[in-house]
Design a protein around this motif. Structure first.
Motif, PDB file in Angstrom:
ATOM      1  N   ALA A   7     -45.394  -8.811 -42.295  1.00 13.00           N
ATOM      2  CA  ALA A   7     -45.608  -8.580 -40.866  1.00 13.00           C
ATOM      3  C   ALA A   7     -46.736  -7.577 -40.667  1.00 13.00           C
ATOM      4  CB  ALA A   7     -44.324  -8.103 -40.201  1.00 13.00           C
ATOM      5  N   ASP A  17     -46.484 -14.951 -38.290  1.00 13.02           N
ATOM      6  CA  ASP A  17     -45.288 -15.166 -37.451  1.00 13.02           C
ATOM      7  C   ASP A  17     -44.948 -16.651 -37.367  1.00 13.02           C
ATOM      8  OD1 ASP A  17     -44.606 -12.586 -36.930  1.00 13.02           O
ATOM      9  OD2 ASP A  17     -45.524 -12.506 -34.937  1.00 13.02           O
ATOM     10  N   ALA A  20     -43.489 -17.772 -40.674  1.00 12.53           N
ATOM     11  CA  ALA A  20     -42.098 -17.321 -40.813  1.00 12.53           C
ATOM     12  C   ALA A  20     -41.161 -18.207 -39.998  1.00 12.53           C
ATOM     13  CB  ALA A  20     -41.977 -15.862 -40.377  1.00 12.53           C
ATOM     14  N   ARG A  38     -39.455  -9.242 -43.630  1.00 15.80           N
ATOM     15  CA  ARG A  38     -40.834  -9.079 -43.158  1.00 15.80           C
ATOM     16  C   ARG A  38     -41.389  -7.828 -43.820  1.00 15.80           C
ATOM     17  NH1 ARG A  38     -42.168 -12.442 -38.926  1.00 15.80           N
ATOM     18  NH2 ARG A  38     -44.232 -12.128 -39.808  1.00 15.80           N
TER      19      ARG A  38
END
Lengths: 506, 158
Positions: A7, A17, A20, A38
């Motif tokens: 992240a 993002d 994920a 993350r």
């Protein structure tokens, strides 16, 4: 199944993002249960988003991952498989001390942090007296990683010996130099190490309060650091009784407001006090009269974030790395037009050419390297003929450059160095705090003079040289004082770029 | 962050200011908080700040005008910050910025006539190994090319 998707801002900027989310959706469709972490980045930015899948305790990498790779990563059939991440050449060749945990742990898990050596340094420091703490830092040979390279132990000792009711630790997280992102990376990937370093600094000099002055251009880092401070406070790491030692230390995150000059320590202090970020004349040193006139340690993020490992492993362990008077590791940030950009932590002493050619793999465009700007917008443009220069404070100084915050920006042969020199002056004019004349006026005249050269007026070249001398000698801080580095290095090493326009005019 | 400014309410402003007066060096946190709420530092907030902190109006103006972040008028609904620093220049940031400004028909610091987006230069987002970089409101983007930029501008309605 344990899966890591960074992240870190750089990973987010490249779509982490979405990756994920795709992994979680694909896992759901397959009925696979995924424990998603993350993490911060490992520093291999060209592989971001770098997804890691843990198999029998070994983390296997996949990157650069896109949304379309999610299914094959879960199935183990992805063509982007890199093998165990720790065995990649980039990781193997580093000496990760400051960044040992970055990219490995969940940045906001204090448990993870401790499982990887976190708080060991602080616990050792708590058992020491202030003189011993400062001596440990002095012995380590740590020098300011923000750019100036001032010995951290000497700075701390000045604050330790000062008499005052309140002293402060101020962390300079106003990382405005282009080509640098180590501060951001560690704040996003291992925030507790900065907090721990600041607490140790507080114990060493007798300060109970700290501030992290963090630039507003880093919203992700601000959010991670803010939560880390809350977590540390709730766990009794920060507060009136640090780890039940009976000693107090607490800190606050303060957001900058977009002024580059606030990375200069006295300007930063003015800004923190709510004033214009104008540079203060020194003396008095901030160590004696800093924030609100009180004795203050002002250190860069990387300097403070390196303190915990020095206390965990011992000062001599750290000092055993390095070259000459540059001890320990340098956290290189390789950026710009490079095939493999990212963060590379290594002992001081490697040559510039080895980093650019060998580690970074040359340019991303595939064209020849023309110049490397080392040390941010105020650093010199190093030509390929200077590639033998070893990465060390004194070595770069001798080559007419500076190592600064150790950011390297690579340019290929399409770069116009006159244009880069003009940009350096333009930037100085935009960002000058306005207090001293050589910087405020000099930068504006610098742009005009370079425009004259660009228009074919060769007689303006000696004028530019003279102006740079004046700015260098007469400016109050490094903004005006060091802007001549990029300008003069461009002019000296790439005279053709300054003559070309003239020929065209003739 | 949507910057369509709600009508400044004096009591709200007083409350925001009061939340920060206990800090050491409260002015920047106050200005950030006001701007977060109202999209700019409203004129009517000035006397409230100077009174709360016992500083002169000139001093306050000096601080607000010193920092690039603070605005005295609201920005567009979105703020697009394009990095102009060296690392991004090395991978074509100049051309990208020129294309963006040309498409929008505005200059740096300008706002599109429909109020959708304000474009600001920024000197480094710390994304130097994945440039050209930009930030839309608080969201960062790297390796931005013409196509990505077009998508982005369409999304914000510019």
């Amino acid at each position: 199944m344990k899966i890591y998707v960074p992240a870190d801002s750089a990973a987010l900027a490249l779509g982490a993002d979405d990756v994920a989310a795709a992994i979680m959706a694909q896992a759901h469709a397959r009925g696979v249960s995924v424990d998603l972490v993350r993490n911060g980045t490992r520093g291999m930015i060209w592989l971001e988003p770098l997804v890691e899948v843990e198999v029998e305790g070994v983390r296997h990498g996949f990157g650069p991952a896109t949304v379309d790779d999610a299914g094959t990563i879960l199935d183990g059939t992805s063509a982007k498989a890199l093998g165990p991440v720790d065995e990649l050449d980039w990781m193997q060749r580093q000496t990760r001390l400051t960044f040992a945990r970055c990219g490995i742990i969940d940045p906001l898990s204090l448990k993870d942090y401790q499982a990887h050596g976190g708080l060991a340094g602080l616990k050792r420091a708590i058992a020491m007296n202030s003189t011993e703490i400062v001596e440990e830092v002095t012995t380590s040979g740590l020098r300011g990683r923000g750019g100036a390279g001032f010995p951290t132990g000497i700075k701390w000792n000045t604050v330790r010996q000062a008499q005052a009711a309140q002293k402060y630790i101020v962390c300079n997280a106003d990382e405005g130099d282009s080509g640098t992102f180590a501060d951001r990376m560690i704040m996003e990937g291992d925030p507790f190490t900065l907090i721990e370093g600041m607490i140790i600094a507080g114990l060493g000099v007798g300060a109970t309060r700290g501030y992290v002055y963090l630039r507003s251009e880093y919203p992700d880092a601000i959010s991670v650091m803010t939560r880390a401070v809350e977590i540390a406070r709730a766990a009794g790491v920060l507060g009136p009784d640090v780890l039940r030692s009976g000693r107090a230390f607490d800190l606050e995150i303060r957001k900058g407001a977009g002024a580059y000059v606030c990375g200069e320590e006295t300007s930063l202090l003015n800004s923190l006090e709510g004033k214009r970020g104008v540079v203060r004349a020194k003396p008095p040193l901030p160590a004696l009269q800093g924030f609100l006139g009180q004795p203050t340690v002002v250190n860069n993020v990387i300097s403070l974030a390196t303190v915990p490992v020095i206390f965990e492993k011992g000062a001599q362990f750290y000092a055993d790395f390095g070259l000459g008077r540059s001890r320990g590791t340098v956290t290189l940030q390789i950026a710009g037009n490079v095939a493999r950009g990212g963060l590379f932590e290594t002992a001081f002493g490697m040559s510039l050419g080895a980093v650019v050619t060998d580690i970074a793999g040359g340019t991303a465009s595939g064209r020849p390297v023309k110049a490397v700007q080392v040390g941010g917008p105020l650093g010199a443009y190093m030509p390929v003929s200077e590639f033998d220069t070893a990465l060390g404070y004194e070595e770069f100084d001798a080559a007419g450059g500076l190592i600064g915050h150790a950011g390297l920006v690579v340019f290929d042969d399409s770069a116009d160095m006159l244009r880069m020199a003009r940009f350096a002056m333009e930037f100085c004019a935009v960002e000058s705090c306005g207090k001293c004349t050589p910087c405020r006026i000099g930068a504006v005249r610098g742009v005009e003079t370079i425009d004259r050269i660009a228009a074919g007026d060769g007689t303006a070249i000696p004028l530019l040289t003279d102006l740079c001398e004046t700015m260098k000698d007469g400016s109050l801080c490094a903004l005006g004082g060091f802007t001549p580095f990029p300008v003069m290095s461009a002019l000296t090493h790439f005279p053709d770029d300054f003559a070309r326009m003239k020929e065209a005019a003739e | 962050m949507t910057l369509s400014a709600p009508a400044p309410d004096l009591d709200d402003m007083r409350a925001i200011i009061a939340q920060h007066t206990g800090l050491e060096g409260p002015l920047l946190p106050i200005l950030h908080a006001l701007q977060d709420s109202f999209g700019h530092i409203p004129d009517v907030a000035m006397p409230l700040i100077t009174e709360a902190l016992n500083i002169s109006r000139a001093e306050l103006h000096g601080v607000i005008s010193f920092y690039h972040d603070f605005r005295d008028t609201p920005a567009g609904r979105h703020v697009l910050k394009i990095c102009r620093a060296e690392a991004c220049q090395a991978v074509g940031a100049d051309a990208l910025a020129e294309a963006a400004l040309r498409k929008l028909g505005i200059d740096w610091h300008g706002t599109t006539p429909n109020g959708a987006v304000t474009v600001e230069p920024v000197y480094c987002l710390g994304l130097c190994a994945c440039g050209p970089a930009l930030m839309l409101d608080d969201k960062v983007m790297g390796r931005v090319d013409g196509a990505k930029l077009d998508t982005l501008l369409a999304e914000v309605g510019a």
